[in-house]
Motif scaffolding. Structure first.
Motif, short mmCIF file in Angstrom:
data_model
loop_
_atom_site.label_atom_id
_atom_site.label_comp_id
_atom_site.label_asym_id
_atom_site.label_seq_id
_atom_site.Cartn_x
_atom_site.Cartn_y
_atom_site.Cartn_z
N TYR A 131 -9.89 -5.98 -11.88
CA TYR A 131 -8.43 -5.51 -11.83
C TYR A 131 -7.76 -5.63 -13.15
O TYR A 131 -8.09 -6.70 -13.69
CB TYR A 131 -7.46 -6.30 -10.85
N SER A 181 -10.95 -3.68 -8.40
CA SER A 181 -10.12 -2.39 -8.00
C SER A 181 -11.23 -1.42 -7.51
O SER A 181 -11.14 -0.43 -6.80
CB SER A 181 -9.47 -1.92 -9.37
N ASP A 206 -8.26 -12.04 -4.37
CA ASP A 206 -7.41 -11.05 -4.44
C ASP A 206 -7.94 -9.72 -3.38
O ASP A 206 -8.89 -9.00 -3.83
CB ASP A 206 -7.21 -10.35 -5.74
N SER A 208 -6.28 -7.03 -2.62
CA SER A 208 -5.58 -5.91 -2.32
C SER A 208 -6.38 -4.64 -1.84
O SER A 208 -5.63 -4.17 -1.08
CB SER A 208 -5.38 -5.42 -3.79
N SER A 233 -2.19 -6.30 -2.19
CA SER A 233 -1.20 -5.61 -1.74
C SER A 233 -1.67 -5.30 -0.34
O SER A 233 -2.49 -5.35 0.12
CB SER A 233 -1.78 -4.17 -2.61
N LYS A 236 -2.99 -0.41 0.78
CA LYS A 236 -4.32 0.22 0.13
C LYS A 236 -4.99 0.49 1.45
O LYS A 236 -4.73 1.25 2.19
CB LYS A 236 -5.28 -0.56 -0.96
N GLY A 243 3.58 -3.21 -1.21
CA GLY A 243 4.33 -4.53 -1.05
C GLY A 243 3.08 -5.67 -1.32
O GLY A 243 2.09 -5.23 -1.53
C1 LIG Z 1 -7.26 -5.68 -7.40
C2 LIG Z 1 -6.28 -5.27 -7.69
N1 LIG Z 1 -5.16 -6.45 -7.38
C3 LIG Z 1 -3.86 -6.07 -7.64
C4 LIG Z 1 -3.43 -4.86 -7.76
C5 LIG Z 1 -1.98 -4.42 -8.01
O1 LIG Z 1 -1.23 -4.09 -6.98
P1 LIG Z 1 0.23 -3.53 -6.82
O2 LIG Z 1 0.14 -2.11 -7.32
O3 LIG Z 1 0.59 -3.64 -5.26
O4 LIG Z 1 1.09 -4.51 -7.58
C6 LIG Z 1 -4.35 -3.80 -7.72
C7 LIG Z 1 -3.64 -2.30 -7.91
O5 LIG Z 1 -4.57 -1.50 -7.99
C8 LIG Z 1 -5.89 -3.98 -7.69
O6 LIG Z 1 -6.49 -2.96 -7.55
#
Ligand SMILES: Cc1ncc(COP(=O)(O)O)c(C=O)c1O
Length: 410
Positions: A131, A181, A206, A208, A233, A236, A243
């Protein structure tokens, strides 16, 4: 001169209606970072909660603990308690908070209270699917952290246990931050956690991208496998409103995390979002396992169908993915089909099929619409006709899209 406002208001109303029609009914969304929010959660987002404050159990500037600075909060506080309890049940964690406003804010909420300035962290570099927020110029530069790369040098940007452990022992970080990501495969978390904990380093996860899969009991179970704090997050693979959330089994860490949120990382936490998130957690408690299994089965089936039609994807030898994403093999795509992933995404967009410009294709939202692995050959064929042969398939896509009404797993 007439007052321009009413016209602008009408224009705004038209834009929002047009957006809702286009994104809600007229395209297939294969963006890996997005999902469709359940009707009940959407209702809560636009409820009266959208404009309210509450600050349950705060310490004021005199150092006194008080129930709440506000009145009128008799329901909001119960809504938050209910959502936090649902998060703790769904993720089988002892402590959870739904307060973080996004995945990025959840990262701050987890890292900043536990890692003093000058901490050394290991995180996967963006060019290996990490990320961007953990790249040196972003979160680390704000808080004085040194960041070094944790290698994701396996097939499909996966992490190889031996390489990760070697790096941890060599770099001796204060924390390892996992999460990507571009996220296809679970981590060798037990090995990573053992190496990190031997040095008294914390392991942050993380989640997300894969939070919805973890909620359904798929992908991996970070807490049981050794992560200290999990966050991410909620929009996704997790199908909630935009949020974040955070959870841990460690009372000592949560005792430092929870009080660090309000007035340090944010003030109010958006209680309409928390109600919508609570609803989504309850829906996943009922049918999250089937949802997560279908998302992954769809990603694997779409990967197979696309490669059968000549689209180069990464990690074919590992079955393409264990998550909601599959990845175009961008160099091979350019070489064999003469098209970059960005141009391919633009061609697809014109034909009502949405993927991102960096080569990720996601199956979370189409799974919510009701598509199953049986429909993936048809989806792959439309992608190939629109993206590689520049055929006009928009009418066909629209007619097919219109056969899906409502959302499954909601
Ligand atoms: C691994 C990772 N962490 C954090 C985030 C950030 O998330 P947010 O857009 O909800 O702030 C992302 C967003 O793409 C992500 O891919």
């Amino acid at each position: 001169m007439t007052d321009p406002l009413p016209n602008e208001e009408a224009r705004l109303a038209r834009l929002v209606r047009a957006h809702d029609r286009w994104r809600g009914r007229e395209v297939f969304n294969l963006l890996a970072s997005e999902n469709a929010v359940s009707p009940t959660a959407r209702k809560y987002l636009s409820s009266d909660l959208a404009g309210r404050y509450t600050l349950p159990l705060e310490t004021n500037f005199h150092g006194e603990t008080i129930d709440n600075s506000y009145t009128g909060t008799r329901y909001t506080d119960q809504i938050e308690t209910l959502a936090n309890a649902a998060a703790a049940r769904v993720f089988r964690a002892r402590f959870a908070t739904t307060r973080p406003l996004s995945g990025h804010i959840a990262a701050l909420s987890a890292l900043v209270p536990l890692l003093p300035p000058k901490s050394r962290i290991l995180a996967i570099a963006p060019d290996e699917g990490g990320y961007d927020g953990y790249a040196p110029g972003f979160i680390p530069s704000l808080f004085g952290y040194t960041v070094r790369p944790l290698p994701a040098d396996g097939p499909g940007l996966s992490v190889i246990a031996e390489h990760a452990v070697e790096t941890i022992r060599r770099e001796r970080p204060n924390a390892v931050v996992l999460g990507q990501s571009f996220f296809l495969f679970p981590y060798p978390l037990r090995e990573i956690a053992e190496a990190a904990h031997a040095l008294d380093a914390l392991v942050f996860y993380d989640a997300s991208h894969v939070l919805g899969l973890i909620a359904g009991g798929e992908f991996q179970d970070p807490i049981r496998e050794g992560a200290d704090v999990v966050y991410g997050s909620t929009h996704k693979s997790f199908p909630g409103p935009q949020g974040g959330l955070l959870y841990t089994d460690r009372e000592d860490l949560f005792a430092q995390l929870d009080p660090a949120l309000v007035w340090r990382i944010f003030d109010n936490a958006h209680w309409n979002r928390i109600a919508g998130l609570g609803q989504t957690l309850l829906e996943l408690e009922r049918c999250g396992a089937e949802y997560a299994r279908t998302v992954i089965a769809n990603a694997q089936a779409l990967g197979r169908s696309l490669t059968d039609l000549g689209v180069p994807l990464v990690a074919e030898e590992l079955g393409f993915t264990r998550s909601h994403q599959i990845h175009l093999d961008r160099p091979r795509l350019e070489k064999t089909a003469g098209v970059r992933s960005g141009e391919l995404a633009r061609r697809l967009e014109r034909q009502r099929l949405l993927i991102d410009l960096v080569g990720r294709i996601g199956t979370a939202e189409v799974t919510r619409l009701g598509l199953t692995p049986a429909e993936m050959p048809r989806m792959a064929e439309l992608i190939v006709r629109a993206g590689l042969r520049s055929e006009s398939v928009a009418k066909e896509v629209l007619a097919w899209r219109k056969t899906y009404r409502g959302l499954r797993f909601a």
